[in-house]
Design a protein around this motif. Structure first.
Motif, PDB file in Angstrom:
ATOM      1  N   GLU A  39      41.509  -2.298 -48.358  1.00 39.85           N
ATOM      2  CA  GLU A  39      41.138  -2.898 -47.067  1.00 39.85           C
ATOM      3  C   GLU A  39      39.987  -2.552 -46.769  1.00 39.85           C
ATOM      4  OE1 GLU A  39      42.686  -2.987 -42.565  1.00 39.85           O
ATOM      5  OE2 GLU A  39      44.090  -2.886 -44.261  1.00 39.85           O
ATOM      6  N   ASN A  40      39.464  -1.088 -46.684  1.00 42.40           N
ATOM      7  CA  ASN A  40      38.142  -0.766 -46.416  1.00 42.40           C
ATOM      8  C   ASN A  40      36.950  -1.314 -47.275  1.00 42.40           C
ATOM      9  OD1 ASN A  40      39.203   0.667 -43.991  1.00 42.40           O
ATOM     10  ND2 ASN A  40      39.459   2.684 -45.270  1.00 42.40           N
ATOM     11  N   ALA A  41      37.227  -1.164 -48.561  1.00 41.49           N
ATOM     12  CA  ALA A  41      36.005  -1.565 -49.536  1.00 41.49           C
ATOM     13  C   ALA A  41      36.027  -3.083 -49.270  1.00 41.49           C
ATOM     14  CB  ALA A  41      36.718  -1.446 -50.823  1.00 41.49           C
ATOM     15  N   ARG A  42      37.109  -3.746 -49.223  1.00 37.26           N
ATOM     16  CA  ARG A  42      36.696  -5.179 -49.226  1.00 37.26           C
ATOM     17  C   ARG A  42      36.073  -5.675 -47.685  1.00 37.26           C
ATOM     18  NH1 ARG A  42      42.779  -6.280 -51.323  1.00 37.26           N
ATOM     19  NH2 ARG A  42      42.072  -6.369 -53.680  1.00 37.26           N
ATOM     20  N   ALA A  43      36.447  -5.038 -46.437  1.00 37.62           N
ATOM     21  CA  ALA A  43      35.752  -5.196 -45.386  1.00 37.62           C
ATOM     22  C   ALA A  43      34.391  -4.744 -45.475  1.00 37.62           C
ATOM     23  CB  ALA A  43      36.624  -4.428 -44.187  1.00 37.62           C
ATOM     24  N   LYS A  79      52.880  -5.463 -55.019  1.00 37.84           N
ATOM     25  CA  LYS A  79      52.416  -6.346 -54.017  1.00 37.84           C
ATOM     26  C   LYS A  79      51.304  -6.142 -53.107  1.00 37.84           C
ATOM     27  CE  LYS A  79      54.361  -9.814 -50.867  1.00 37.84           C
ATOM     28  NZ  LYS A  79      53.974 -11.002 -51.163  1.00 37.84           N
ATOM     29  N   PRO A  80      51.411  -4.692 -52.485  1.00 37.60           N
ATOM     30  CA  PRO A  80      50.356  -4.427 -51.559  1.00 37.60           C
ATOM     31  C   PRO A  80      49.002  -4.228 -52.364  1.00 37.60           C
ATOM     32  CG  PRO A  80      52.363  -2.999 -51.326  1.00 37.60           C
ATOM     33  CD  PRO A  80      52.577  -3.888 -52.473  1.00 37.60           C
ATOM     34  N   LEU A  81      49.012  -4.198 -53.522  1.00 32.56           N
ATOM     35  CA  LEU A  81      47.673  -3.851 -54.405  1.00 32.56           C
ATOM     36  C   LEU A  81      47.139  -4.942 -55.122  1.00 32.56           C
ATOM     37  CD1 LEU A  81      48.740  -0.105 -55.478  1.00 32.56           C
ATOM     38  CD2 LEU A  81      47.612  -0.775 -53.451  1.00 32.56           C
ATOM     39  N   GLN A  82      47.693  -6.089 -54.948  1.00 28.18           N
ATOM     40  CA  GLN A  82      47.491  -7.202 -55.802  1.00 28.18           C
ATOM     41  C   GLN A  82      45.950  -7.483 -55.673  1.00 28.18           C
ATOM     42  OE1 GLN A  82      50.014 -10.433 -56.710  1.00 28.18           O
ATOM     43  NE2 GLN A  82      51.204  -9.594 -54.860  1.00 28.18           N
ATOM     44  N   PRO A  83      45.341  -7.896 -56.697  1.00 30.64           N
ATOM     45  CA  PRO A  83      43.830  -8.376 -56.649  1.00 30.64           C
ATOM     46  C   PRO A  83      43.680  -9.596 -55.815  1.00 30.64           C
ATOM     47  CG  PRO A  83      44.462  -8.205 -58.842  1.00 30.64           C
ATOM     48  CD  PRO A  83      45.630  -7.872 -58.024  1.00 30.64           C
ATOM     49  N   ASP A  84      42.506  -9.803 -55.023  1.00 29.61           N
ATOM     50  CA  ASP A  84      42.403 -10.835 -54.229  1.00 29.61           C
ATOM     51  C   ASP A  84      41.118 -11.535 -55.053  1.00 29.61           C
ATOM     52  OD1 ASP A  84      40.017  -9.547 -53.825  1.00 29.61           O
ATOM     53  OD2 ASP A  84      40.181  -9.354 -51.708  1.00 29.61           O
ATOM     54  N   GLY A  85      40.784 -12.810 -54.404  1.00 31.02           N
ATOM     55  CA  GLY A  85      39.913 -13.600 -54.774  1.00 31.02           C
ATOM     56  C   GLY A  85      38.482 -13.221 -55.428  1.00 31.02           C
ATOM     57  N   THR A  86      38.243 -12.010 -54.645  1.00 38.38           N
ATOM     58  CA  THR A  86      36.725 -11.114 -55.055  1.00 38.38           C
ATOM     59  C   THR A  86      36.942  -9.846 -55.825  1.00 38.38           C
ATOM     60  OG1 THR A  86      37.031  -9.678 -52.929  1.00 38.38           O
ATOM     61  CG2 THR A  86      36.021 -11.723 -52.473  1.00 38.38           C
ATOM     62  N   SER A  87      38.081  -9.527 -56.054  1.00 39.67           N
ATOM     63  CA  SER A  87      38.323  -8.406 -57.020  1.00 39.67           C
ATOM     64  C   SER A  87      37.961  -8.865 -58.407  1.00 39.67           C
ATOM     65  CB  SER A  87      39.669  -8.122 -57.156  1.00 39.67           C
ATOM     66  OG  SER A  87      40.315  -7.690 -55.855  1.00 39.67           O
ATOM     67  N   LEU A  88      37.418  -7.947 -59.000  1.00 43.02           N
ATOM     68  CA  LEU A  88      37.193  -7.929 -60.474  1.00 43.02           C
ATOM     69  C   LEU A  88      38.264  -7.128 -61.461  1.00 43.02           C
ATOM     70  CD1 LEU A  88      33.334  -6.945 -59.925  1.00 43.02           C
ATOM     71  CD2 LEU A  88      34.340  -9.349 -60.503  1.00 43.02           C
ATOM     72  N   PHE A  89      38.294  -7.592 -62.782  1.00 42.73           N
ATOM     73  CA  PHE A  89      39.373  -6.954 -63.477  1.00 42.73           C
ATOM     74  C   PHE A  89      38.897  -6.910 -64.899  1.00 42.73           C
ATOM     75  CE2 PHE A  89      43.504  -6.591 -65.420  1.00 42.73           C
ATOM     76  CZ  PHE A  89      44.501  -6.705 -64.211  1.00 42.73           C
ATOM     77  N   VAL A  90      39.308  -5.409 -65.532  1.00 38.35           N
ATOM     78  CA  VAL A  90      38.959  -5.199 -66.504  1.00 38.35           C
ATOM     79  C   VAL A  90      40.141  -4.704 -67.268  1.00 38.35           C
ATOM     80  CG1 VAL A  90      37.574  -3.354 -68.001  1.00 38.35           C
ATOM     81  CG2 VAL A  90      36.510  -4.359 -66.212  1.00 38.35           C
TER      82      VAL A  90
END
Length: 178
Positions: A39-43, A79-90
């Motif tokens: 939450e903090n990182a995304r904000a 569920k509380p940790l799912q990637p959102d539309g801005t997340s990157l995935f490796v």
């Protein structure tokens, strides 16, 4: 200008592996902490990168990995940790987030040189990833309440090694500025 990146390691997990029962109590405590870091990182516009095992399914992509984890034994931890539309995935296949992954290239693209590592397992993937980041001259922060372990004694030793031998800042998640 160099910047931080929050790396979430192996938290998209079906919890159906050999050590799952020993890992779950620690994961249950780490999930809300990691959710707060996300939450903090995304904000704050800090890049969020998921580095996750594909569990040997080489035809899977990040969406399928999330779906499999949500269909697994503990979707409440995913569920509380799912990637959102801005997340990157490796996708990773071994313990280190760097080993034969595109992560080094991605971090250069993001101009990120300070990694905040959270996830599981402290004494395995977190430790090996921290070592690989250290040899790449990256700064490290490890929120000790945002990492989950299988063996408490090994986790404490791993955190101490990261702090002492790799110069990592090991602290409570509340002290981490994402």
């Amino acid at each position: 200008m160099a910047r931080k990146a929050l790396i979430v390691i192996d938290m998209i997990n079906p919890y159906d592996h050999e050590d799952a029962e020993r890992l779950l109590p620690s994961a249950e405590l780490a999930v809300p902490v990691i959710a707060g870091l996300l939450e903090n990182a995304r904000a704050n516009g800090t890049p969020v990168i998921y580095a996750n095992d594909n569990f040997g399914d080489w035809r899977s992509h990040h969406g399928e990995i999330v779906e499999a984890a949500m269909a697994g034994a503990r979707p409440d931890l995913v569920k509380p940790l799912q990637p959102d539309g801005t997340s990157l995935f490796v996708v990773k296949a071994r313990h280190s987030i760097f080993y034969e992954t595109p992560l080094p290239f991605l971090l250069r693209q993001l101009d990120a040189d300070h990694l905040i590592l959270c996830g599981q397992v402290t004494e395995q993937c977190i430790l090996y990833s921290a070592l690989d980041a250290h040899i790449r001259h990256m700064r490290l922060t490890i929120p000790e309440d945002g990492v989950a372990h299988i063996h408490p004694d090994l986790a404490q030793a791993a955190l101490r090694m990261m702090e002492r031998n790799m110069g990592a800042r090991v602290c409570a998640a509340g002290e981490v500025a994402c």
